[in-house]
Write a protein that holds these residues in place. Structure first.
Motif, PDB file in Angstrom:
ATOM      1  N   ARG A 247      10.050 -12.437   9.077  1.00 63.73           N
ATOM      2  CA  ARG A 247      10.042 -12.855   7.664  1.00 63.73           C
ATOM      3  C   ARG A 247       9.892 -11.673   6.710  1.00 63.73           C
ATOM      4  NH1 ARG A 247       7.485 -18.483   7.021  1.00 63.73           N
ATOM      5  NH2 ARG A 247       7.734 -19.421   9.068  1.00 63.73           N
ATOM      6  N   GLN A 248       9.948 -10.454   7.217  1.00 64.39           N
ATOM      7  CA  GLN A 248       9.556  -9.309   6.414  1.00 64.39           C
ATOM      8  C   GLN A 248      10.449  -9.074   5.196  1.00 64.39           C
ATOM      9  OE1 GLN A 248       9.702  -6.028   9.148  1.00 64.39           O
ATOM     10  NE2 GLN A 248      11.903  -5.752   8.965  1.00 64.39           N
ATOM     11  N   TYR A 249      11.710  -9.506   5.246  1.00 61.33           N
ATOM     12  CA  TYR A 249      12.605  -9.199   4.139  1.00 61.33           C
ATOM     13  C   TYR A 249      12.572 -10.238   3.024  1.00 61.33           C
ATOM     14  CZ  TYR A 249      14.224  -5.422   7.056  1.00 61.33           C
ATOM     15  OH  TYR A 249      14.272  -4.279   7.814  1.00 61.33           O
ATOM     16  N   ASP A 250      11.776 -11.285   3.186  1.00 62.48           N
ATOM     17  CA  ASP A 250      11.589 -12.211   2.070  1.00 62.48           C
ATOM     18  C   ASP A 250      10.102 -12.421   1.790  1.00 62.48           C
ATOM     19  OD1 ASP A 250      10.829 -13.719   4.235  1.00 62.48           O
ATOM     20  OD2 ASP A 250      11.967 -15.501   3.667  1.00 62.48           O
ATOM     21  N   ALA A 251       9.274 -11.486   2.275  1.00 57.02           N
ATOM     22  CA  ALA A 251       7.823 -11.665   2.190  1.00 57.02           C
ATOM     23  C   ALA A 251       7.231 -10.943   0.981  1.00 57.02           C
ATOM     24  CB  ALA A 251       7.163 -11.153   3.463  1.00 57.02           C
ATOM     25  N   ARG A 252       6.102 -11.464   0.560  1.00 57.07           N
ATOM     26  CA  ARG A 252       5.289 -10.831  -0.482  1.00 57.07           C
ATOM     27  C   ARG A 252       3.877 -10.720   0.070  1.00 57.07           C
ATOM     28  NH1 ARG A 252       1.944 -12.563  -4.824  1.00 57.07           N
ATOM     29  NH2 ARG A 252       2.135 -11.289  -6.726  1.00 57.07           N
ATOM     30  N   LEU A 253       3.265  -9.582  -0.120  1.00 61.44           N
ATOM     31  CA  LEU A 253       1.931  -9.338   0.411  1.00 61.44           C
ATOM     32  C   LEU A 253       1.056  -8.727  -0.664  1.00 61.44           C
ATOM     33  CD1 LEU A 253      -0.239  -8.997   2.619  1.00 61.44           C
ATOM     34  CD2 LEU A 253       0.969  -6.923   3.360  1.00 61.44           C
ATOM     35  N   VAL A 254      -0.110  -9.322  -0.870  1.00 56.03           N
ATOM     36  CA  VAL A 254      -1.103  -8.780  -1.796  1.00 56.03           C
ATOM     37  C   VAL A 254      -2.307  -8.340  -0.975  1.00 56.03           C
ATOM     38  CG1 VAL A 254      -2.590  -9.235  -3.782  1.00 56.03           C
ATOM     39  CG2 VAL A 254      -0.314 -10.298  -3.646  1.00 56.03           C
ATOM     40  N   VAL A 255      -2.706  -7.091  -1.163  1.00 58.26           N
ATOM     41  CA  VAL A 255      -3.858  -6.527  -0.459  1.00 58.26           C
ATOM     42  C   VAL A 255      -4.891  -6.104  -1.495  1.00 58.26           C
ATOM     43  CG1 VAL A 255      -4.681  -4.766   1.137  1.00 58.26           C
ATOM     44  CG2 VAL A 255      -2.368  -5.674   1.383  1.00 58.26           C
ATOM     45  N   GLY A 256      -6.082  -6.643  -1.377  1.00 55.77           N
ATOM     46  CA  GLY A 256      -7.115  -6.383  -2.371  1.00 55.77           C
ATOM     47  C   GLY A 256      -7.788  -5.032  -2.191  1.00 55.77           C
ATOM     48  N   HIS A 257      -7.913  -4.296  -3.294  1.00 56.93           N
ATOM     49  CA  HIS A 257      -8.678  -3.052  -3.337  1.00 56.93           C
ATOM     50  C   HIS A 257      -9.564  -3.075  -4.576  1.00 56.93           C
ATOM     51  CE1 HIS A 257      -4.888  -1.639  -1.271  1.00 56.93           C
ATOM     52  NE2 HIS A 257      -5.809  -1.260  -0.403  1.00 56.93           N
TER      53      HIS A 257
END
Length: 270
Positions: A247-257
């Motif tokens: 699914r990597q080419y339609d994925a969105r990822l939010v990583v908290g910092h």
């Protein structure tokens, strides 16, 4: 988020310049601009800035601003190859090849500002406490960006996302060769300990928001997350990574910092 997925020891990080360059645009976009500007103001126009765990010098590049033209950078890292890259990219700099474990040995003399990026979540409470104490003695401001805070959200979601994230967060708090890491509690620990040593501490969110145009970064990050979850004993990690790869080419990822700025008050604790 600590350099990749927190699976390496402080004494043997082995981060490649290619990985650090891949994540640099996301890092620079994520930094809280207000806190960055405040750090520039407190350091002053002719600052000596000590960057801990500097890698290729990404923190210095984040500070590219007219007010920083005359700054002198002191890069501190244990990787000679990364420091060679940093030196080649920043002419007004000096490099120090050394283990970061011993706070007393860090070359902080005459520093106007001490910085770190994606580093303190690898460090234990005791290390942070010693750093706060030492900086308090010289009334030196401290700016630590991109401390992983435990939040990750993938879209589209998988049923095992939460389980994998929790395993990863557990791994983030394991010993990286210097003691149990602060991991997702890093910013809170800095706020508490620097506050105890006479600093006014400000926290600001600085999330990575990764879209389809950053599929390569997502791929590397997901692999690091899966490796950490697998190492902590999560048997679903490999299957999760395989599903994510599809699914990597339609994925969105939010990583908290969380970014941290600690400014010494006129009278800190002895």
């Amino acid at each position: 988020m600590s350099r990749v997925a927190g699976t390496k020891l402080i004494s043997d990080m082995g981060f490649s310049s290619e990985w650090l360059d891949l994540r640099e645009p996301a890092d620079h976009a994520a930094r809280d601009k207000g806190l960055l500007s405040a750090a520039i103001g407190f350091a002053g126009p002719d600052a000596i800035v000590v960057d801990l765990g500097s890698g290729t010098g990404s923190t210095a590049r984040a500070f590219r601003h007219d007010a920083c033209t005359n700054w002198r950078w002191r890069f501190v890292d244990g990787d000679t190859d990364l420091l060679a890259v940093a030196s080649s990219r920043h002419s007004n700099s000096e490099i120090h090849v050394m283990d970061l474990k011993n706070v007393d040995d860090l070359p902080l003399k005459d520093a106007s500002l001490v910085t770190a990026s994606a580093l303190l979540d690898l460090m234990p409470n005791e290390w942070v406490c010693k750093l706060a104490k030492r900086l308090s003695a010289t009334a030196t401001p401290f700016y630590a960006a991109l401390n992983y805070n435990g939040y990750m959200n993938w879209s589209p979601e998988l049923q095992t996302d939460e389980e994998i994230k929790l395993s990863f967060n557990r791994h983030q708090k394991t010993d990286k060769g210097i003691g149990l890491a602060t991991g997702p509690d890093s910013a809170r620990v800095q706020e508490q300990l620097f506050g105890e040593y006479g600093f006014d501490v400000t926290l600001r969110d600085s999330p990575w928001v990764l879209g389809q145009d950053q599929a390569a970064l997502q791929t590397q990050l997901n692999k690091g997350v899966a490796d950490a979850a697998d190492e902590i004993g999560n048997s679903a990690a490999r299957e999760w990574l395989s599903e994510r790869a599809g699914r990597q080419y339609d994925a969105r990822l939010v990583v908290g910092h969380t970014d941290v700025l600690a400014i010494p008050r006129p009278y800190g604790r002895d």
